[in-house]
Design an enzyme around this catalytic site. Structure first.
Site, PDB file in Angstrom:
ATOM      1  N   THR A 143     152.277  81.187 105.000  1.00  0.00           N
ATOM      2  CA  THR A 143     151.513  80.841 103.798  1.00  0.00           C
ATOM      3  C   THR A 143     152.357  80.018 102.839  1.00  0.00           C
ATOM      4  O   THR A 143     151.913  79.009 102.304  1.00  0.00           O
ATOM      5  CB  THR A 143     151.010  82.119 103.102  1.00  0.00           C
ATOM      6  OG1 THR A 143     150.138  82.823 104.000  1.00  0.00           O
ATOM      7  CG2 THR A 143     150.239  81.784 101.837  1.00  0.00           C
ATOM      8  N   LEU A 179     146.244  89.429  98.711  1.00  0.00           N
ATOM      9  CA  LEU A 179     147.162  90.542  98.939  1.00  0.00           C
ATOM     10  C   LEU A 179     147.227  91.467  97.725  1.00  0.00           C
ATOM     11  O   LEU A 179     147.206  92.696  97.872  1.00  0.00           O
ATOM     12  CB  LEU A 179     148.550  90.023  99.296  1.00  0.00           C
ATOM     13  CG  LEU A 179     148.626  89.189 100.568  1.00  0.00           C
ATOM     14  CD1 LEU A 179     150.055  88.748 100.832  1.00  0.00           C
ATOM     15  CD2 LEU A 179     148.081  89.959 101.762  1.00  0.00           C
ATOM     16  N   THR A 197     157.436  92.317  98.328  1.00  0.00           N
ATOM     17  CA  THR A 197     157.134  91.862  99.690  1.00  0.00           C
ATOM     18  C   THR A 197     156.630  90.422  99.664  1.00  0.00           C
ATOM     19  O   THR A 197     155.992  89.966 100.612  1.00  0.00           O
ATOM     20  CB  THR A 197     156.080  92.770 100.355  1.00  0.00           C
ATOM     21  OG1 THR A 197     154.904  92.798  99.529  1.00  0.00           O
ATOM     22  CG2 THR A 197     156.608  94.188 100.536  1.00  0.00           C
ATOM     23  N   ARG A 202     158.335  86.998  97.834  1.00  0.00           N
ATOM     24  CA  ARG A 202     159.311  85.940  98.029  1.00  0.00           C
ATOM     25  C   ARG A 202     160.641  86.325  97.384  1.00  0.00           C
ATOM     26  O   ARG A 202     160.677  86.858  96.279  1.00  0.00           O
ATOM     27  CB  ARG A 202     158.826  84.619  97.408  1.00  0.00           C
ATOM     28  CG  ARG A 202     157.884  83.819  98.298  1.00  0.00           C
ATOM     29  CD  ARG A 202     158.653  83.176  99.440  1.00  0.00           C
ATOM     30  NE  ARG A 202     157.825  82.339 100.291  1.00  0.00           N
ATOM     31  CZ  ARG A 202     157.197  82.759 101.374  1.00  0.00           C
ATOM     32  NH1 ARG A 202     157.261  84.031 101.728  1.00  0.00           N
ATOM     33  NH2 ARG A 202     156.498  81.921 102.120  1.00  0.00           N
ATOM     34  N   GLU A 221     168.208  84.471 103.617  1.00  0.00           N
ATOM     35  CA  GLU A 221     167.773  85.321 104.736  1.00  0.00           C
ATOM     36  C   GLU A 221     168.301  84.750 106.047  1.00  0.00           C
ATOM     37  O   GLU A 221     167.944  83.619 106.397  1.00  0.00           O
ATOM     38  CB  GLU A 221     166.243  85.404 104.763  1.00  0.00           C
ATOM     39  CG  GLU A 221     165.686  86.100 103.537  1.00  0.00           C
ATOM     40  CD  GLU A 221     164.173  86.098 103.452  1.00  0.00           C
ATOM     41  OE1 GLU A 221     163.637  86.824 102.608  1.00  0.00           O
ATOM     42  OE2 GLU A 221     163.520  85.360 104.230  1.00  0.00           O
ATOM     43  N   HIS A 267     162.323  91.047 106.060  1.00  0.00           N
ATOM     44  CA  HIS A 267     161.197  90.106 105.951  1.00  0.00           C
ATOM     45  C   HIS A 267     160.197  90.307 107.090  1.00  0.00           C
ATOM     46  O   HIS A 267     159.825  89.361 107.798  1.00  0.00           O
ATOM     47  CB  HIS A 267     161.703  88.660 105.932  1.00  0.00           C
ATOM     48  CG  HIS A 267     160.739  87.717 105.268  1.00  0.00           C
ATOM     49  ND1 HIS A 267     161.138  86.662 104.490  1.00  0.00           N
ATOM     50  CD2 HIS A 267     159.372  87.669 105.266  1.00  0.00           C
ATOM     51  CE1 HIS A 267     160.082  86.004 104.047  1.00  0.00           C
ATOM     52  NE2 HIS A 267     158.982  86.589 104.508  1.00  0.00           N
ATOM     53  N   VAL A 268     159.759  91.547 107.248  1.00  0.00           N
ATOM     54  CA  VAL A 268     158.826  91.876 108.330  1.00  0.00           C
ATOM     55  C   VAL A 268     157.500  92.452 107.827  1.00  0.00           C
ATOM     56  O   VAL A 268     156.680  92.902 108.629  1.00  0.00           O
ATOM     57  CB  VAL A 268     159.465  92.866 109.336  1.00  0.00           C
ATOM     58  CG1 VAL A 268     160.561  92.180 110.128  1.00  0.00           C
ATOM     59  CG2 VAL A 268     160.004  94.116 108.637  1.00  0.00           C
ATOM     60  N   ALA A 269     157.263  92.417 106.510  1.00  0.00           N
ATOM     61  CA  ALA A 269     156.000  92.950 105.998  1.00  0.00           C
ATOM     62  C   ALA A 269     154.805  92.237 106.622  1.00  0.00           C
ATOM     63  O   ALA A 269     153.747  92.832 106.829  1.00  0.00           O
ATOM     64  CB  ALA A 269     155.946  92.827 104.476  1.00  0.00           C
TER      65      ALA A 269
END
Length: 320
Positions: A73, A157, A231, A233, A262, A284-286
């Protein structure tokens, strides 16, 4: 048409990336270092990128390029102004994470609010046997029902998180833009959200106006010592200020799935909190449930096929 995927390894190998219906050549790279981007996209008609950065210099060499299809996104890794100048379209992925990110958000909230990891670690260390009874109370446990959830970001979200929060009996506050007075009855001034929330969760994009939107002055306004969840940025929160606030007791805990670099370097501020009982950092796996990732891959190909067919989808324009 030549399609170049710069960072296929950012999607699980279990995820199927179906072939577009038009005639094409696909060149897929697991990862692409910054120094290699320009060379790899120089003769591409379409480039797919998740996190590999595409800047103005690389775009200048990509004389055939027609579309940058972002497999995410967020598009802050693409120079949108340079794309617009060169008449290169940019598409992104939308609304695919409506379940996975809110679920991960609440996984972090539950784990911190009920001290799940702290209790599990203490059991592994023998504390239960040491206690001599059926339970012990070394770490705080708080219900979510009756608490106040402050949400910064009112997109898909943020609204999904609000729905879950209300179902759990939480009072939900949507924050107005920082510096504004409230924007009507649906939004609460930013400063009041900081002061009244037991949990603050971020679901907004990273832009010049939101970078470091929470720093030392904002932590000082958090009267209820809330949990802070990110969750969204890396860069929305001043990371050193977060470390200082947690150590000073200005917040009750923090759960982050993102950071500015990251993976973070060993000397990144968050690494100093690795063993802190009230801090959780996930890689960073949400967004990365199998269902969501497959939906992303399907939408990615839909975006490419639509563009080639003259019916572009999910186009992104430069920020103004």
């Amino acid at each position: 048409m030549k399609i170049v995927f710069l960072d296929r390894a950012t999607l699980s190998p279990e995820i199927e990336l179906r072939a577009p219906v038009f005639a094409h050549e696909l060149v897929s790279h697991e990862r692409t270092d910054a120094a290699d981007v320009a060379g790899r996209i120089a003769d591409a008609d379409i480039v797919i990128t998740n996190k590999a950065r595409i800047g103005a210099e690389a775009l200048a060499r990509a004389t055939r390029l027609k579309l940058v299809a972002v497999a995410a996104t967020g598009t802050d890794n693409v120079d949108l102004a340079a794309c617009a100048q060169r008449q290169v379209a940019v598409s992104n992925i939308r609304n695919y994470a409506v379940n996975t990110v809110p679920e991960h958000t609440f996984a972090l909230i539950f784990a911190l609010r009920r001290s799940i990891l702290a209790y599990a670690d203490s059991v592994a260390a023998g504390r239960w046997q040491e206690s001599g009874q059926f339970c012990y109370f070394d770490f705080p446990i708080r219900d979510l029902a009756g608490s106040t959830l402050g949400i910064i970001g009112d997109g898909v979200l943020g609204n999904s998180v609000a729905t879950i929060g209300r179902a759990l009996g939480m009072r939900v506050l949507f924050s107005a833009h920082k510096g504004s007075s409230g924007m009507g009855s649906l939004y609460t001034p930013f400063e009041r959200v900081l002061a009244e929330s037991d949990i603050i969760t971020l679901h907004c994009p990273l832009r010049p106006t939101t970078r470091n939107m929470i720093g030392a002055p904002e932590f000082a306004q958090m009267a209820r010592k809330p949990l802070l969840i990110n969750t969204a940025r890396g860069g929305l929160v001043d990371e050193q200020a977060l470390v200082d606030a947690l150590r000073a007791g200005q917040i009750g805990g923090a759960g982050f799935d993102v950071c500015t670099a990251e993976p973070p370097a060993p000397d990144h501020p968050f690494m100093a909190l690795a063993s802190h009982p009230n801090f959780l950092l996930t890689p960073h796996v949400a967004w990365a449930s199998r269902e969501a990732m497959q939906g992303l891959a399907d939408q990615l190909v839909d975006n490419i096929e639509g563009f080639v067919a003259g019916q572009p989808r999910n186009l992104v324009t430069p920020a103004r």
